[in-house]
Design a protein around this motif. Structure first.
Motif, PDB file in Angstrom:
ATOM      1  N   LEU A   1       0.836  -1.207   0.000  1.00  0.00           N
ATOM      2  CA  LEU A   1       0.000   0.000   0.000  1.00  0.00           C
ATOM      3  C   LEU A   1       0.873   1.260   0.000  1.00  0.00           C
ATOM      4  O   LEU A   1       0.590   2.235  -0.704  1.00  0.00           O
ATOM      5  CB  LEU A   1      -0.942   0.004   1.195  1.00  0.00           C
ATOM      6  N   GLY A   2       1.937   1.227   0.782  1.00  0.00           N
ATOM      7  CA  GLY A   2       2.862   2.358   0.816  1.00  0.00           C
ATOM      8  C   GLY A   2       3.550   2.578  -0.525  1.00  0.00           C
ATOM      9  O   GLY A   2       3.742   3.727  -0.955  1.00  0.00           O
ATOM     10  N   ILE A   3       3.913   1.493  -1.186  1.00  0.00           N
ATOM     11  CA  ILE A   3       4.537   1.604  -2.511  1.00  0.00           C
ATOM     12  C   ILE A   3       3.565   2.243  -3.493  1.00  0.00           C
ATOM     13  O   ILE A   3       3.954   3.110  -4.289  1.00  0.00           O
ATOM     14  CB  ILE A   3       5.007   0.226  -3.013  1.00  0.00           C
ATOM     15  N   PHE A   4       2.303   1.827  -3.451  1.00  0.00           N
ATOM     16  CA  PHE A   4       1.318   2.424  -4.351  1.00  0.00           C
ATOM     17  C   PHE A   4       1.143   3.915  -4.075  1.00  0.00           C
ATOM     18  O   PHE A   4       0.997   4.715  -5.003  1.00  0.00           O
ATOM     19  CB  PHE A   4      -0.024   1.694  -4.263  1.00  0.00           C
ATOM     20  N   ALA A   5       1.155   4.301  -2.817  1.00  0.00           N
ATOM     21  CA  ALA A   5       1.046   5.720  -2.476  1.00  0.00           C
ATOM     22  C   ALA A   5       2.259   6.486  -3.002  1.00  0.00           C
ATOM     23  O   ALA A   5       2.126   7.566  -3.590  1.00  0.00           O
ATOM     24  CB  ALA A   5       0.912   5.891  -0.966  1.00  0.00           C
ATOM     25  N   TRP A   6       3.430   5.919  -2.802  1.00  0.00           N
ATOM     26  CA  TRP A   6       4.669   6.548  -3.251  1.00  0.00           C
ATOM     27  C   TRP A   6       4.671   6.687  -4.778  1.00  0.00           C
ATOM     28  O   TRP A   6       4.986   7.736  -5.319  1.00  0.00           O
ATOM     29  CB  TRP A   6       5.844   5.711  -2.777  1.00  0.00           C
ATOM     30  N   TRP A   7       4.288   5.616  -5.461  1.00  0.00           N
ATOM     31  CA  TRP A   7       4.250   5.638  -6.921  1.00  0.00           C
ATOM     32  C   TRP A   7       3.231   6.671  -7.408  1.00  0.00           C
ATOM     33  O   TRP A   7       3.496   7.404  -8.358  1.00  0.00           O
ATOM     34  CB  TRP A   7       3.906   4.255  -7.458  1.00  0.00           C
ATOM     35  N   GLY A   8       2.068   6.720  -6.765  1.00  0.00           N
ATOM     36  CA  GLY A   8       1.054   7.690  -7.143  1.00  0.00           C
ATOM     37  C   GLY A   8       1.545   9.118  -6.991  1.00  0.00           C
ATOM     38  O   GLY A   8       1.318   9.963  -7.857  1.00  0.00           O
ATOM     39  N   TRP A   9       2.225   9.387  -5.885  1.00  0.00           N
ATOM     40  CA  TRP A   9       2.741  10.728  -5.653  1.00  0.00           C
ATOM     41  C   TRP A   9       3.806  11.080  -6.690  1.00  0.00           C
ATOM     42  O   TRP A   9       3.829  12.184  -7.229  1.00  0.00           O
ATOM     43  CB  TRP A   9       3.319  10.844  -4.247  1.00  0.00           C
ATOM     44  N   ASP A  10       4.679  10.129  -6.987  1.00  0.00           N
ATOM     45  CA  ASP A  10       5.767  10.369  -7.934  1.00  0.00           C
ATOM     46  C   ASP A  10       5.255  10.489  -9.370  1.00  0.00           C
ATOM     47  O   ASP A  10       5.833  11.206 -10.178  1.00  0.00           O
ATOM     48  CB  ASP A  10       6.794   9.234  -7.841  1.00  0.00           C
TER      49      ASP A  10
ATOM     50  N   GLY B   1       2.084  11.499 -10.390  1.00  0.00           N
ATOM     51  CA  GLY B   1       1.198  12.638 -10.635  1.00  0.00           C
ATOM     52  C   GLY B   1       1.949  13.848 -11.162  1.00  0.00           C
ATOM     53  O   GLY B   1       3.070  14.128 -10.735  1.00  0.00           O
ATOM     54  N   SER B   2       1.332  14.559 -12.097  1.00  0.00           N
ATOM     55  CA  SER B   2       2.000  15.719 -12.697  1.00  0.00           C
ATOM     56  C   SER B   2       1.622  17.031 -12.016  1.00  0.00           C
ATOM     57  O   SER B   2       2.359  18.007 -12.103  1.00  0.00           O
ATOM     58  CB  SER B   2       1.671  15.794 -14.190  1.00  0.00           C
ATOM     59  N   THR B   3       0.490  17.047 -11.350  1.00  0.00           N
ATOM     60  CA  THR B   3       0.085  18.245 -10.611  1.00  0.00           C
ATOM     61  C   THR B   3      -0.136  17.857  -9.151  1.00  0.00           C
ATOM     62  O   THR B   3      -0.228  16.678  -8.820  1.00  0.00           O
ATOM     63  CB  THR B   3      -1.225  18.835 -11.173  1.00  0.00           C
ATOM     64  N   THR B   4      -0.224  18.841  -8.316  1.00  0.00           N
ATOM     65  CA  THR B   4      -0.447  18.552  -6.896  1.00  0.00           C
ATOM     66  C   THR B   4      -1.750  17.781  -6.688  1.00  0.00           C
ATOM     67  O   THR B   4      -1.794  16.833  -5.897  1.00  0.00           O
ATOM     68  CB  THR B   4      -0.460  19.855  -6.082  1.00  0.00           C
ATOM     69  N   LEU B   5      -2.788  18.161  -7.410  1.00  0.00           N
ATOM     70  CA  LEU B   5      -4.078  17.483  -7.271  1.00  0.00           C
ATOM     71  C   LEU B   5      -3.979  16.015  -7.693  1.00  0.00           C
ATOM     72  O   LEU B   5      -4.436  15.123  -6.965  1.00  0.00           O
ATOM     73  CB  LEU B   5      -5.158  18.189  -8.084  1.00  0.00           C
ATOM     74  N   THR B   6      -3.372  15.755  -8.841  1.00  0.00           N
ATOM     75  CA  THR B   6      -3.267  14.353  -9.279  1.00  0.00           C
ATOM     76  C   THR B   6      -2.343  13.561  -8.366  1.00  0.00           C
ATOM     77  O   THR B   6      -2.573  12.375  -8.134  1.00  0.00           O
ATOM     78  CB  THR B   6      -2.782  14.232 -10.743  1.00  0.00           C
ATOM     79  N   ARG B   7      -1.318  14.204  -7.845  1.00  0.00           N
ATOM     80  CA  ARG B   7      -0.437  13.509  -6.886  1.00  0.00           C
ATOM     81  C   ARG B   7      -1.238  13.048  -5.667  1.00  0.00           C
ATOM     82  O   ARG B   7      -1.132  11.910  -5.242  1.00  0.00           O
ATOM     83  CB  ARG B   7       0.701  14.418  -6.443  1.00  0.00           C
ATOM     84  N   TRP B   8      -2.032  13.961  -5.115  1.00  0.00           N
ATOM     85  CA  TRP B   8      -2.829  13.609  -3.934  1.00  0.00           C
ATOM     86  C   TRP B   8      -3.863  12.536  -4.259  1.00  0.00           C
ATOM     87  O   TRP B   8      -4.061  11.588  -3.492  1.00  0.00           O
ATOM     88  CB  TRP B   8      -3.519  14.838  -3.345  1.00  0.00           C
ATOM     89  N   LEU B   9      -4.531  12.696  -5.404  1.00  0.00           N
ATOM     90  CA  LEU B   9      -5.552  11.711  -5.787  1.00  0.00           C
ATOM     91  C   LEU B   9      -4.952  10.318  -5.977  1.00  0.00           C
ATOM     92  O   LEU B   9      -5.508   9.322  -5.503  1.00  0.00           O
ATOM     93  CB  LEU B   9      -6.278  12.161  -7.056  1.00  0.00           C
ATOM     94  N   LEU B  10      -3.818  10.254  -6.662  1.00  0.00           N
ATOM     95  CA  LEU B  10      -3.180   8.957  -6.887  1.00  0.00           C
ATOM     96  C   LEU B  10      -2.584   8.395  -5.595  1.00  0.00           C
ATOM     97  O   LEU B  10      -2.689   7.190  -5.326  1.00  0.00           O
ATOM     98  CB  LEU B  10      -2.105   9.066  -7.965  1.00  0.00           C
ATOM     99  N   ALA B  11      -1.940   9.249  -4.815  1.00  0.00           N
ATOM    100  CA  ALA B  11      -1.287   8.790  -3.582  1.00  0.00           C
ATOM    101  C   ALA B  11      -2.288   8.269  -2.556  1.00  0.00           C
ATOM    102  O   ALA B  11      -1.972   7.390  -1.753  1.00  0.00           O
ATOM    103  CB  ALA B  11      -0.445   9.899  -2.978  1.00  0.00           C
ATOM    104  N   ILE B  12      -3.489   8.800  -2.590  1.00  0.00           N
ATOM    105  CA  ILE B  12      -4.529   8.332  -1.661  1.00  0.00           C
ATOM    106  C   ILE B  12      -5.417   7.286  -2.334  1.00  0.00           C
ATOM    107  O   ILE B  12      -5.755   6.258  -1.737  1.00  0.00           O
ATOM    108  CB  ILE B  12      -5.376   9.511  -1.141  1.00  0.00           C
TER     109      ILE B  12
END
Length: 113
Positions: free
Chosen positions: A18-27, A29-40
């Motif tokens: 789960l942590g890896i998926f959050a990390w990958w999502g944050w990395d 994402g191209s904008t702050t919003l997509t980073r948060w959406l993917l990381a969560i």
């Protein structure tokens, strides 16, 4: 004690995935919003799918579906870790997961005494 240790390790690798998926999502994402959406969102969706099909108390699916979900979740977590630039950690993660799942599977096949 061996059995409980393996079950604890299984829980820990699930949390790491789960942590890896959050990390990958944050990395990724191209904008702050997509980073948060993917990381969560990625860990939440993964946890829901896991709870429905792969958790020990899962009420849906068959044993085959349970294994497919486990392989997909852990395999994708390993691939995500690799894509984050950590191939050695990805290999170690997948090997630990595979060994842990194999040991748990063998323990279930052995009669209790």
């Amino acid at each position: 004690m061996w059995k409980w240790g393996n079950l604890l390790l299984a829980f820990l690798v699930e949390l790491v995935a789960l942590g890896i998926f959050a990390w990958w999502g944050w990395d990724t994402g191209s904008t702050t919003l997509t980073r948060w959406l993917l990381a969560i969102g990625l860990p939440v969706v993964t946890a829901v799918v896991w709870g429905l099909f792969a958790a020990p108390t899962a009420t849906r699916g068959t044993p085959v579906v349970r294994w497919i979900v486990k392989v997909l979740v852990f395999g994708l977590a390993g691939a995500a870790l690799w894509s984050l630039g950590h191939p050695l950690l990805a290999v170690v993660f997948v090997v630990v997961v595979a060994a842990n799942l194999a040991i748990i599977h063998v323990q279930k096949l052995q009669p209790t005494s």
